[in-house]
Design a protein around this motif. Structure first.
Motif, PDB file in Angstrom:
ATOM      1  N   THR A 124       0.831  -1.206   0.000  1.00 56.96           N
ATOM      2  CA  THR A 124       0.000   0.000   0.000  1.00 56.96           C
ATOM      3  C   THR A 124       0.869   1.260   0.000  1.00 56.96           C
ATOM      4  OG1 THR A 124      -1.772  -1.152   1.209  1.00 56.96           O
ATOM      5  CG2 THR A 124      -1.806   1.261   1.241  1.00 56.96           C
ATOM      6  N   TRP A 139       2.309   1.683  -3.470  1.00 58.97           N
ATOM      7  CA  TRP A 139       1.333   2.170  -4.456  1.00 58.97           C
ATOM      8  C   TRP A 139       1.070   3.663  -4.285  1.00 58.97           C
ATOM      9  CZ3 TRP A 139      -2.244  -2.471  -2.995  1.00 58.97           C
ATOM     10  CH2 TRP A 139      -1.741  -3.639  -3.593  1.00 58.97           C
ATOM     11  N   VAL A 140       0.976   4.118  -3.046  1.00 57.64           N
ATOM     12  CA  VAL A 140       0.769   5.551  -2.801  1.00 57.64           C
ATOM     13  C   VAL A 140       1.984   6.348  -3.285  1.00 57.64           C
ATOM     14  CG1 VAL A 140       0.564   7.314  -1.007  1.00 57.64           C
ATOM     15  CG2 VAL A 140      -0.835   5.238  -0.883  1.00 57.64           C
ATOM     16  N   TYR A 169       0.518  12.335   2.894  1.00 59.76           N
ATOM     17  CA  TYR A 169      -0.031  10.987   2.709  1.00 59.76           C
ATOM     18  C   TYR A 169       0.640   9.981   3.639  1.00 59.76           C
ATOM     19  CZ  TYR A 169      -3.156  11.810  -1.233  1.00 59.76           C
ATOM     20  OH  TYR A 169      -4.215  12.220  -2.019  1.00 59.76           O
ATOM     21  N   LEU A 200      -1.114   7.574   6.334  1.00 63.27           N
ATOM     22  CA  LEU A 200      -0.922   6.123   6.350  1.00 63.27           C
ATOM     23  C   LEU A 200      -0.375   5.636   7.688  1.00 63.27           C
ATOM     24  CD1 LEU A 200       0.513   5.445   2.777  1.00 63.27           C
ATOM     25  CD2 LEU A 200      -1.720   4.758   3.658  1.00 63.27           C
TER      26      LEU A 200
END
Length: 218
Positions: free
Chosen positions: A168, A171-172, A208, A212
């Motif tokens: 994850t 991907w971010v 971000y 996360l």
């Protein structure tokens, strides 16, 4: 670069940095826009402002040029990772911030480097695929394994699927990088605007990553 490549292309490597970089950037651009079979050496020599004879004098063939580019760019990226990644930093988010900064710094010199690597990774031509697999295996072993050595997975929440969590984050990171790559390439010659975009990119990444962390960390 491998020692074999250095010996094979010594004449090219002896060129001035300016001439060498002009040829490399012209080739990277053409091979990043087209697959191996359809990429045009005529366009490469035109954009590099050299003759086709000179290009073949240095590389001998289109295949040799392509494989040289892959070896050269993956080596540049690997060396930058090994030189600049702080292995004493156990936080995976901090590591990704370091990697993003390294990629941006390389884009200043080689504008289409990462577009080329993505294109080469998906290349299917039987003329170069086996050699690409060989180079890529060495790259994965020497670069990304080292880049994430010593990451502290105990920072993640208990009972969390660590692999999915790391996927994850990847991907971010890729999404943010992709969003800014085209804009950065378009303004690579405008230092002020380029630096502003870098700041925006890193600020967005930090936001971000903080989000996360609240989801993934204890």
């Amino acid at each position: 670069m491998t020692e074999r490549s250095k010996k094979l292309y010594q004449a090219f490597m002896n060129l001035t940095e300016e001439k060498r970089q002009a040829i490399i950037n012209a080739a990277l651009r053409e091979f990043s826009l087209n697959n191996y079979a359809t990429a045009s050496t005529n366009k490469i020599v035109s954009n590099a402002n050299i003759s086709k004879g000179i290009l073949y004098h240095y590389f001998g063939s289109k295949k040799n040029l392509y494989l040289f580019l892959y070896d050269y760019t993956t080596t540049k990226f690997s060396e930058a990772l090994n030189r600049q990644i702080d292995l004493a930093e156990p936080d995976i988010f901090k590591r990704y911030e370091q990697i993003m900064k390294i990629k941006v710094d390389l884009m200043k010199q080689y504008h289409a480097l990462f577009d080329f690597l993505k294109k080469a990774y998906a290349e299917t031509s039987s003329e170069v695929r086996d050699e690409l697999n060989h180079y890529n295996a060495a790259f994965q072993k020497n670069a990304y394994v080292t880049a994430f050595e010593g990451i502290d997975t105990s920072l993640f929440r208990e009972n969390l699927d660590i692999k999915k969590a790391i996927d994850t984050i990847q991907w971010v990171t890729d999404g943010i990088s992709h969003r800014y790559e085209e804009r950065l390439k378009a303004h690579v010659d405008n230092q002020e605007l380029f630096n502003e975009l870098i700041e925006q990119c890193m600020e967005e990444a930090s936001e971000y990553f903080l989000f996360l962390k609240t989801l993934l960390y204890q």
